[in-house]
Scaffold this motif. Structure first.
Motif, PDB file in Angstrom:
ATOM      1  N   VAL A   5      17.575  -4.042   9.897  1.00  0.00           N
ATOM      2  CA  VAL A   5      16.669  -4.576   8.868  1.00  0.00           C
ATOM      3  C   VAL A   5      17.461  -5.367   7.834  1.00  0.00           C
ATOM      4  CG1 VAL A   5      15.077  -3.958   7.007  1.00  0.00           C
ATOM      5  CG2 VAL A   5      14.946  -2.768   9.212  1.00  0.00           C
TER       6      VAL A   5
ATOM      7  N   GLU B 287      10.659  -1.114  12.116  1.00  0.00           N
ATOM      8  CA  GLU B 287      11.654  -1.886  11.361  1.00  0.00           C
ATOM      9  C   GLU B 287      10.987  -2.969  10.519  1.00  0.00           C
ATOM     10  OE1 GLU B 287      15.504  -1.460  14.346  1.00  0.00           O
ATOM     11  OE2 GLU B 287      13.903  -2.895  14.822  1.00  0.00           O
TER      12      GLU B 287
ATOM     13  N   GLU C 254       8.713  -3.037   3.155  1.00  0.00           N
ATOM     14  CA  GLU C 254       8.816  -2.104   2.041  1.00  0.00           C
ATOM     15  C   GLU C 254      10.073  -2.333   1.206  1.00  0.00           C
ATOM     16  OE1 GLU C 254       7.930   0.796  -0.636  1.00  0.00           O
ATOM     17  OE2 GLU C 254       6.626   0.014   0.957  1.00  0.00           O
ATOM     18  N   GLU C 255      11.211  -2.502   1.873  1.00  0.00           N
ATOM     19  CA  GLU C 255      12.487  -2.588   1.164  1.00  0.00           C
ATOM     20  C   GLU C 255      12.744  -3.977   0.582  1.00  0.00           C
ATOM     21  OE1 GLU C 255      15.591  -1.204   3.702  1.00  0.00           O
ATOM     22  OE2 GLU C 255      14.553   0.684   4.179  1.00  0.00           O
TER      23      GLU C 255
ATOM     24  N   ARG D 205       9.703  -1.297   7.509  1.00  0.00           N
ATOM     25  CA  ARG D 205      10.806  -1.052   6.569  1.00  0.00           C
ATOM     26  C   ARG D 205      11.166  -2.316   5.811  1.00  0.00           C
ATOM     27  NH1 ARG D 205      16.084   0.791   8.981  1.00  0.00           N
ATOM     28  NH2 ARG D 205      16.732   0.165   6.878  1.00  0.00           N
ATOM     29  N   TYR D 206      11.211  -3.433   6.524  1.00  0.00           N
ATOM     30  CA  TYR D 206      11.524  -4.701   5.858  1.00  0.00           C
ATOM     31  C   TYR D 206      10.469  -5.028   4.804  1.00  0.00           C
ATOM     32  CZ  TYR D 206      12.090  -9.706   5.108  1.00  0.00           C
ATOM     33  OH  TYR D 206      12.241 -10.949   4.526  1.00  0.00           O
TER      34      TYR D 206
END
Length: 288
Positions: free
Chosen positions: A171, A208, A214-215, A211-212
């Protein structure tokens, strides 16, 4: 997946940056004044029934002041090292050298994967070697993501997913590649084009991608909004061109103010005008 076409586009769009990454040992000699020009890939046939020998991208590097002879970089992308033909590359380089009357030729092969490959060709007899040939190899999985994560070279940044990194960094690698694209490429068309390149080689799964999102929420929303807006703009431009063709066929050449109104109209307005084309008596009646 047509990796050849992906890398051909990348090299043609960013030739200097491609040479700086893929042929670093030779690119050090290339200063800011050099002119880099793609040359024909297909070689002249000895017989018309034969197939062309064609590799990816030959680039001719010239110094405008003539202080050095031109150099020809022959860049080939190879997905599977086991399928790489050293004889084919040598033959192609000899053909180009003869065709362009150029002895300064640098063969470069970009490998997407690790694997055994032949590195050197030597032809000779008992006493002498009469032909010795090798090439520059850039094995992307052997390059470290950490070394290039903040590189100012856009070709390096776009290829971060192809470089060596831990599985837990996927990510982060994707985010750094997208960030490099937005920072180093100002043109929206190319941003959208090479966002696809990053997506292809990053290959994030659904978890993934979540996650991207979110982060890297701000960057993800920005790129998503940009991509959607650009696609809508492309659709609007296509609809405008269709309406322009329809009106030109019906009413003849259109005045420039009419063309401008159509080209700048939104999709809803274009749809309304397109419904009037068949019944209106003039271009002005369509728009009014």
């Amino acid at each position: 997946m047509d990796h050849d076409q992906n890398f051909k586009n990348l090299i043609l769009d960013y030739p200097r940056q491609a040479l700086e990454l893929f042929a670093a040992a030779e690119a050090e000699a290339l200063d800011a004044t050099v002119q880099i020009t793609p040359v024909r890939q297909e070689q002249l046939k000895e017989r018309l029934g034969e197939r062309f020998r064609e590799l990816d991208v030959p680039l001719q590097v010239q110094w405008p002041d003539g202080r050095r002879e031109a150099i020809l970089f022959v860049v080939e992308e190879e997905s599977e090292p086991g399928r790489f033909s050293l004889h084919r590359l040598a033959h192609y380089c000899l053909d180009l050298s003869e065709l362009l009357d150029c002895d300064r030729v640098v063969p470069v092969v970009v490998f997407l994967r690790r694997g055994r490959r032949r590195e050197r060709l030597a032809l000779g007899g008992e006493r002498h070697t009469y032909l010795s040939f090798h090439y520059l190899a850039c094995v992307l999985p052997e390059l470290s993501f950490e070394q290039y994560r903040d590189s100012p070279n856009i070709v390096a940044r776009l290829n971060l997913p192809n470089m060596r990194h831990a599985s837990g960094q996927r990510v982060e690698v994707y985010a750094q590649a997208v960030r490099g694209l937005t920072e180093l490429e100002p043109h929206p068309e190319k941003q959208l084009k090479y966002l696809d390149f990053v997506d292809i080689y990053a290959g994030l799964d659904e978890a993934e991608r979540a996650r991207y999102q979110e982060e890297y929420r701000e960057e993800a929303e920005k790129m998503s909004t940009f991509a959607e807006r650009f696609r809508q703009q492309g659709m609007q431009q296509g609809e405008a061109q269709v309406l322009l063709r329809q009106m030109t066929r019906r009413f003849g050449p259109l005045p420039e103010p009419v063309r401008q109104r159509i080209e700048t109209a939104d999709a809803e307005q274009l749809l309304e005008w397109s419904e009037r084309v068949l019944t209106a008596a003039s271009a002005e009646e369509v728009l009014n």
